[in-house]
Scaffold this active site. Sequence first.
Site: not given
Length: 369
Positions: A54, A56, A79, A158, A188, A200, A204, A211, A304
């Site tokens: 963690h 801390e 914690c 978009a 991403r 999609t 696509d 990337r 997306e």
Amino acid sequence: MSASEDDARFMQEAIRLGLLHLGQTSTNPSVGCVIVRDGQIVGRAVTAVGGRPHAEPQALAEAGERARGATAYVTLEPCSHYGKTPPCAEALIAYGVGRVVISVTDPDPRVSGKGISMLRDAGIEVESGILEEEGRRSLAAYLTRQTKNRPYVTLKLAVSADGMIGKRGEGQVAITGPAARAEVQKLRAEADAILVGIGTAVADDPLLTVRTPGLETRSPVRVVLDEHLSLPLDSKLVATARQVPLIVVATEPPRFDNSEDKAFLARRDALDQAGVEVVQCNPNRLDELLPALASRGISSLVVEGGARTAKLFLDAGYVDRILLYQGPEVIGQDGIESPVTKTDMPSDLLHRGTFIFGDDRLDEYEREL
């Protein structure tokens, strides 16, 4: 500079640190911690990749003896329970920290308020709620999974100048420029999972990986809503399932005694052999799907792909944030209309800001946590 201004400045640095490992800390939150003595930062850290150690104990180790009497700024309540590592509150006590400033109280019932009590019982001064709104936004994925048993959902769209997100029969259409697309790669890289509909995925044939050079290893889990297991076995998604995890969500067939059911089982077996995880629940029942994803350690989900899939999440009220990119191009005839625009945004999503990337504009909307 007043103490409150100091607190805000150092907490801002802790929040900045916490953002560095988004999407890389598994089921643990990406927490930032800063140790300050005499107005100088003597230790700083973010939750390690994989979720441990963690923040801390890492920051305290860097500060060493200088942590004694210092102030620790941490984005999430330390914690207080023993898990795979000792409690962070115990580490702060052991190092002799004099004051702890917290942005957000942990909703985890094993911790909530107990970390603060442990520190105060040891004589340490504790303040909480410093830059709480900013802290909650930085921890949105963790807080959503803890309190709602589902991932924090970001819808990315978009949209062309004439309000379209694509063109029928043409597969993927470039709407935004390289600067905006680079931002999407960063999105991403910070997410646990990315989701598209089968339409999609087929039209696509995307990879849905990161990337950007240097960030390729931070590709999220890919999720496809595919009711009838129509995803082609030779698709890029299936071909890379052993390198980057792929989950296909399909409805279990009602019977197993006819040719259609046997074909479904054959496709499922073929996907299994390719390294694909097939989750059988109704893809249209997000109240079942999202907890199933959360149970697999997915705290943040980017939606997306596809107008139908986007509308499914919008209509069900499961969108926590919308990133609406707008490019200058006009798609025109046969365009696929965006399921949401700036003029018909859900009323509970607040406009957070406008950002310019080259010729493109991004408007960010977010629901209050």
